[in-house]
Design an enzyme around this catalytic site. Structure first.
Site, PDB file in Angstrom:
ATOM      1  N   LYS A 199      69.319  79.621   2.656  1.00  0.00           N
ATOM      2  CA  LYS A 199      69.997  78.727   1.579  1.00  0.00           C
ATOM      3  C   LYS A 199      70.288  79.692   0.179  1.00  0.00           C
ATOM      4  O   LYS A 199      69.615  80.334  -0.268  1.00  0.00           O
ATOM      5  CB  LYS A 199      68.602  77.796   1.052  1.00  0.00           C
ATOM      6  N   ARG A 209      72.217  68.325  -8.219  1.00  0.00           N
ATOM      7  CA  ARG A 209      70.975  68.216  -9.602  1.00  0.00           C
ATOM      8  C   ARG A 209      71.212  67.041 -10.260  1.00  0.00           C
ATOM      9  O   ARG A 209      70.286  66.736 -11.120  1.00  0.00           O
ATOM     10  CB  ARG A 209      71.151  69.768 -10.228  1.00  0.00           C
ATOM     11  N   ARG A 221      67.511  79.686  -9.967  1.00  0.00           N
ATOM     12  CA  ARG A 221      66.785  79.950  -8.700  1.00  0.00           C
ATOM     13  C   ARG A 221      67.190  81.370  -7.956  1.00  0.00           C
ATOM     14  O   ARG A 221      66.807  81.543  -6.610  1.00  0.00           O
ATOM     15  CB  ARG A 221      67.088  78.607  -7.867  1.00  0.00           C
ATOM     16  N   GLU A 237      66.167  86.274   7.399  1.00  0.00           N
ATOM     17  CA  GLU A 237      65.193  85.014   6.930  1.00  0.00           C
ATOM     18  C   GLU A 237      65.425  84.290   8.152  1.00  0.00           C
ATOM     19  O   GLU A 237      64.224  83.627   8.480  1.00  0.00           O
ATOM     20  CB  GLU A 237      66.201  84.345   5.900  1.00  0.00           C
ATOM     21  N   LYS A 252      72.961  76.816   4.361  1.00  0.00           N
ATOM     22  CA  LYS A 252      73.280  75.933   3.234  1.00  0.00           C
ATOM     23  C   LYS A 252      73.762  76.855   2.030  1.00  0.00           C
ATOM     24  O   LYS A 252      72.906  77.698   1.569  1.00  0.00           O
ATOM     25  CB  LYS A 252      72.259  75.171   2.764  1.00  0.00           C
ATOM     26  N   SER A 278      76.848  69.044  -2.110  1.00  0.00           N
ATOM     27  CA  SER A 278      77.294  68.031  -2.954  1.00  0.00           C
ATOM     28  C   SER A 278      78.594  68.607  -3.493  1.00  0.00           C
ATOM     29  O   SER A 278      79.815  68.015  -4.074  1.00  0.00           O
ATOM     30  CB  SER A 278      76.349  67.845  -3.952  1.00  0.00           C
ATOM     31  N   TYR A 317      77.124  64.154   3.165  1.00  0.00           N
ATOM     32  CA  TYR A 317      77.312  62.577   2.364  1.00  0.00           C
ATOM     33  C   TYR A 317      78.399  61.898   3.070  1.00  0.00           C
ATOM     34  O   TYR A 317      78.341  60.618   2.579  1.00  0.00           O
ATOM     35  CB  TYR A 317      77.559  63.145   1.027  1.00  0.00           C
TER      36      TYR A 317
END
Length: 327
Positions: A199, A209, A221, A237, A252, A278, A317
């Site tokens: 991610k 967000r 982040r 990872e 992602k 998004s 979505y």
């Protein structure tokens, strides 16, 4: 050896729509698609998200109906994100048995049963008053190991509410092992873990967000999400998460990281998800609203690109809409 022109004419296999369907190398199926859904505590009717036209923060009742609609479209799964009425420093609502996501999980399962896979995003950013994905140290950093304890408790609460898959998205070191251990100890060995393994700290998350009301109150982040220039690190990872017990892994965002999707697909033998996030959604919707592109064509083209790169499942979505079109 292959023939050359004029004997070889690749256009022969593109002449008609039926021919193109027959020789297509990959296909997107409704069952490949997972619909992200937001549910907010304390609202009386669904709330539109301005930066994501067509997406809403659901009430429990509207989420029930939307879940049924999605399953009727034959989507493969639903993943739930919660927005609680009250947030605090440790994200207490995230593992509250009466918390909004736990209630919504029970609602969704009551409506659709096992006709779709019901997943829960597992993180703290939607639930903390500071907006970070974990509990904080005294100097304001994210405390990795203390956060693992919270993730374990959240996983158990989500499993108790009926989640068939928990999907940790916080990018804490050791999160999969902590969650797998907590689930097994609590008697939920059958609950699967879909790890957000790669991610990235991406600019494509802005509209999310807004939807999840989880923008950090300070900082960013980048200290725990992955750095965009790195793909070798993504493989590390992913392999660490699999070693810790992940049943499936995720990249992602999707479109800006198709090279990473391909590298991971070639390296692992567990199911691979990619999240069409998004910002990807919002860009297409905004361009289509201005008449700059063919919206329906772009939706299918992007989903096909993600499958072609190697993703087995796609969080998008457009899942229910695309599933209906594909049917």
């Amino acid at each position: 050896m292959s023939a050359s022109f004029p004997v070889a004419r690749p256009r022969r296999l593109r002449r008609t729509a039926a021919m193109r369907r027959l020789v297509a190398e990959v296909a997107v199926r409704p069952a490949d698609l997972v619909l992200p859904m937001f549910v907010k505590e304390g609202i009386a009717e669904p709330q539109p998200i301005p930066s994501m036209p067509g997406v809403v923060q659901h009430t429990r009742d509207s989420l029930r109906k939307a879940a049924v609609d999605a399953v009727e479209a034959r989507v493969g799964g639903l993943i739930l994100f919660g927005i609680p009425a009250v947030k605090d420093g440790r994200g207490s609502a995230a593992d509250d048995p009466a918390g909004i996501v736990q209630l919504a999980l029970r609602d969704a399962i009551a409506e659709v049963g096992e006709d779709a896979v019901i997943m829960a995003d597992l993180c703290l950013d939607e639930y903390t008053d500071h907006g970070h994905c974990g509990v904080l140290t005294a100097v304001g950093g994210v405390d990795n190991d203390a956060t693992l304890e919270r993730y374990g408790a959240i996983a158990v609460a989500q499993a108790a509410a009926g989640a068939q898959v928990v999907a940790p998205s916080g990018m804490m070191d050791g999160q999969v092992a902590a969650i797998r251990g907590a689930l097994d100890q609590a008697g939920y060995a059958d609950v699967a873990v879909l790890a957000y393994s790669a991610k990235y700290a991406s600019g494509f998350y802005g509209p999310f967000r807004d939807a999840a009301e989880c923008a950090p109150r300070f900082g960013d982040r980048a200290a725990y999400q992955q750095d965009p220039p790195n793909s070798d690190e993504a493989l590390r990872e992913v392999l660490l998460d699999i070693e810790e017990g992940a049943d499936a892994v995720m990249v992602k965002p999707a479109l800006a990281y198709l090279d990473v999707v391909r590298r991971v697909a070639e390296a692992v033998d567990v199911p691979l998800a990619a999240y069409q996030v998004s910002g990807e959604y919002a860009m297409v919707e905004a361009a289509a609203a201005n008449g700059w592109l063919d919206r329906d064509r772009i939706i299918m083209e992007t989903l096909t690109a993600i499958r072609r790169a190697g993703a087995d499942m796609i969080l998008t979505y457009w899942a229910d809409e695309a599933a209906r079109a594909l049917a």
